[in-house]
Design a protein around this motif. Structure first.
Motif, mmCIF file in Angstrom:
data_model
loop_
_atom_site.group_PDB
_atom_site.id
_atom_site.type_symbol
_atom_site.label_atom_id
_atom_site.label_comp_id
_atom_site.label_asym_id
_atom_site.label_seq_id
_atom_site.Cartn_x
_atom_site.Cartn_y
_atom_site.Cartn_z
ATOM 1 N N LYS A 81 24.467 45.513 37.580
ATOM 2 C CA LYS A 81 23.578 46.677 38.306
ATOM 3 C C LYS A 81 22.489 46.257 38.790
ATOM 4 O O LYS A 81 21.814 46.590 39.991
ATOM 5 N N ALA A 82 21.695 44.818 38.383
ATOM 6 C CA ALA A 82 20.745 44.143 39.011
ATOM 7 C C ALA A 82 21.488 43.510 40.172
ATOM 8 O O ALA A 82 20.234 43.139 40.986
ATOM 9 N N GLY A 83 22.498 43.219 40.434
ATOM 10 C CA GLY A 83 23.036 42.871 41.748
ATOM 11 C C GLY A 83 23.691 41.614 41.648
ATOM 12 O O GLY A 83 23.793 40.675 42.549
ATOM 13 N N ILE A 84 24.272 41.087 40.323
ATOM 14 C CA ILE A 84 24.965 39.979 40.358
ATOM 15 C C ILE A 84 26.665 40.267 40.182
ATOM 16 O O ILE A 84 27.009 40.994 39.258
ATOM 17 N N ALA A 85 27.331 39.654 40.913
ATOM 18 C CA ALA A 85 28.872 40.215 40.920
ATOM 19 C C ALA A 85 29.493 38.770 40.726
ATOM 20 O O ALA A 85 28.960 37.623 41.200
ATOM 21 N N ARG A 86 30.882 38.823 40.274
ATOM 22 C CA ARG A 86 31.388 37.410 40.196
ATOM 23 C C ARG A 86 32.988 37.607 40.569
ATOM 24 O O ARG A 86 33.519 38.735 40.469
ATOM 25 N N SER A 87 33.735 36.534 41.012
ATOM 26 C CA SER A 87 35.201 36.540 41.044
ATOM 27 C C SER A 87 35.657 35.519 40.013
ATOM 28 O O SER A 87 34.835 34.445 39.652
ATOM 29 N N TYR A 88 36.834 35.760 39.697
ATOM 30 C CA TYR A 88 37.558 34.769 38.761
ATOM 31 C C TYR A 88 38.466 33.952 39.328
ATOM 32 O O TYR A 88 39.241 34.129 40.220
ATOM 33 N N GLN A 89 38.746 32.696 38.457
ATOM 34 C CA GLN A 89 39.369 31.560 38.947
ATOM 35 C C GLN A 89 40.890 32.266 39.114
ATOM 36 O O GLN A 89 41.425 31.869 40.000
ATOM 37 N N ILE A 90 41.354 32.858 38.065
ATOM 38 C CA ILE A 90 42.729 33.547 37.976
ATOM 39 C C ILE A 90 42.197 35.152 38.487
ATOM 40 O O ILE A 90 41.574 35.625 37.804
#
Ligand code: ATP
Length: 246
Positions: A81-90
């Motif tokens: 919600k603070a603005g951090i997103a991630r994608s995963y290796q798989i």
């Protein structure tokens, strides 16, 4: 609200698994709208660092400030919600849900916005080239489209910062070019990018700064041309198994 030019400040971040120290006093900052690449041999601690920034693992010591706020001990949903997103290796889509529904989950639960999210989701599907697959089950997508969906799900949370974990792995050179184009567009539209990747040729088409981790410590931080010629980086990283280095 004040926009902090230093969007992310990681200060002396450390992490152990049992008696094994995998990150040791890692310190760096990332400015708003920067694109930073992270390189390092297998097991250097790159994914662990992402897990600490995203809140999926607790910090042993040190601090993580995001947009001026100490988030180092906050749960993952607060950081999203603070603005951090991630994608995963798989890629980790909800396989039996449609592509649209996968993006909707990010938009609804990640962004904290209320109301109808369909316009925002369709916009993201257009931007990521997935609109024509919106009604298909996510599990039926090709690898490139699964990678696009990782980006789309992350973008649906309206991040200020996106953490990309080896997103180009397994793609053909042509597919990799497409993904690089998409990441460049996301960055150009104002999202700060930190990208962990072994495919250096892809990385340097997006980032203007490289950080190198080796055995849990930060050994280089600077412009790609300088870092890739650093003798220690050459020994610790490129001296190992052959890497795709320009
Ligand atoms: N949950 C865990 N429990 C125990 N050890 C772990 C755990 N997660 C990671 N490790 C260990 O921590 C070290 C760093 O792992 P990490 O996945 O962060 O490395 P990496 O730089 O991302 O590697 P790669 O390039 O292979 O993805 C490795 O030795 C790994 O085996």
């Amino acid at each position: 609200m004040v926009d902090h030019p230093r969007l992310l400040k990681v200060n002396k971040a450390a992490k152990s698994f049992g008696a094994v120290r995998v990150l040791e006093d890692v310190t760096f900052t990332v400015d708003r709208r920067e694109a930073v690449g992270i390189l390092g041999p297998n097991g250097a601690g790159k994914s662990t660092l992402f897990n600490l920034i995203a809140g999926e693992l607790p910090l042993a010591s040190g601090s993580i400030h995001f947009d001026g706020v100490d988030l180092g001990r906050s749960p993952p949903d607060v950081r999203v919600k603070a603005g951090i997103a991630r994608s995963y290796q798989i890629p980790r889509p909800f396989e039996h849900m449609t592509v649209f529904e996968n993006v909707l989950v990010g938009a609804t639960f990640g962004s904290g916005r209320s109301g109808d999210q369909s316009t925002a989701c369709n916009d993201i599907l257009h931007r990521t080239g997935l609109y024509r697959f919106a009604g298909l089950a996510a599990g039926s997508l090709t690898l490139l489209n699964r990678k696009r969906l990782e980006l789309a799900r992350a973008m649906a949370t309206e991040p200020q910062l996106i953490l990309l974990d080896e997103i180009a792995g397994g793609l053909t050179p042509a597919e990799c070019d497409e993904l690089v184009g998409l990441i460049r567009e996301i960055h150009a539209a104002g999202t700060t990018v930190i990208w962990v990747e072994h495919i250096v040729n892809a990385l340097v088409r997006v980032v203007d700064r490289l950080i190198v981790l080796a055995q849990g410590t930060l050994i280089a931080d600077g412009p790609p041309a300088v870092v890739l010629n650093d003798p220690r980086v050459r020994t610790e990283y490129m001296g190992g198994p052959s890497k795709d280095v320009p």
